[in-house]
Motif scaffolding. Structure first.
Motif, short mmCIF file in Angstrom:
data_model
loop_
_atom_site.label_atom_id
_atom_site.label_comp_id
_atom_site.label_asym_id
_atom_site.label_seq_id
_atom_site.Cartn_x
_atom_site.Cartn_y
_atom_site.Cartn_z
N ILE A 295 -5.25 6.11 -0.05
CA ILE A 295 -4.41 4.92 0.05
C ILE A 295 -4.48 4.21 -1.30
O ILE A 295 -5.57 3.90 -1.78
CB ILE A 295 -4.88 3.96 1.16
N ASP B 264 0.85 -1.19 0.00
CA ASP B 264 0.00 0.00 0.00
C ASP B 264 0.88 1.24 0.00
O ASP B 264 2.00 1.21 0.50
CB ASP B 264 -0.91 0.04 1.24
N ARG C 169 -3.83 0.88 -3.08
CA ARG C 169 -3.65 -0.54 -2.77
C ARG C 169 -3.13 -1.26 -4.00
O ARG C 169 -3.70 -1.14 -5.08
CB ARG C 169 -4.97 -1.17 -2.35
N THR D 205 -3.68 -1.82 -9.19
CA THR D 205 -3.87 -0.88 -8.09
C THR D 205 -5.27 -0.32 -8.10
O THR D 205 -5.93 -0.28 -9.13
CB THR D 205 -2.88 0.31 -8.17
#
Length: 123
Positions: free
Chosen positions: A60, A47, A62, A118
């Motif tokens: 964020i 992350d 990921r 992502t």
């Protein structure tokens, strides 16, 4: 639901016509040597905290590692299926960042593809 479980559910729905099972985090020990199924494994990669302002992050990013293990002896058009999967993931908010390239597992003789996707989460 965690991002990993969300990705697993999405992959199951996007590949139900050519993938036998989608695993999250690990392939069970009893299924590791099965070569008579096409399997997807999705795992967290890492992350990143982003979009800083006022000494705090607001996003964020990921990163998920996805591997497709193809059934030995299948007649699938890997290129076509993978491109369709990449586009479907993109339409669902994921970005395909890195495609490692298709290889053959020396232990099972399975073709497999690894790629990283992502997705951003605003917090």
């Amino acid at each position: 639901m965690t991002i990993l479980m969300q990705a697993r559910a999405l992959l199951e729905s996007l590949t139900s016509d050519w993938v036998d099972v989608v695993y999250a985090d690990a392939i069970p020990e009893e299924d590791k040597d099965k070569v008579d199924q096409t399997v997807i494994l999705v795992r967290p990669a890492y992350d990143q905290l982003e979009d800083y302002g006022s000494d705090s992050f607001t996003t964020i990013t990921r990163h998920l590692n996805i591997q497709i293990f193809y059934k030995v002896g299948n007649e699938l058009d890997y290129d076509d299926l993978e491109v369709k999967l990449y586009k479907a993931l993109q339409q669902n908010g994921y970005r395909v960042d890195e495609i490692k390239g298709r290889l053959i597992d020396i232990d099972t003789s399975q073709d497999y593809q690894t790629f990283i996707v992502t997705i951003n989460k605003i917090v």
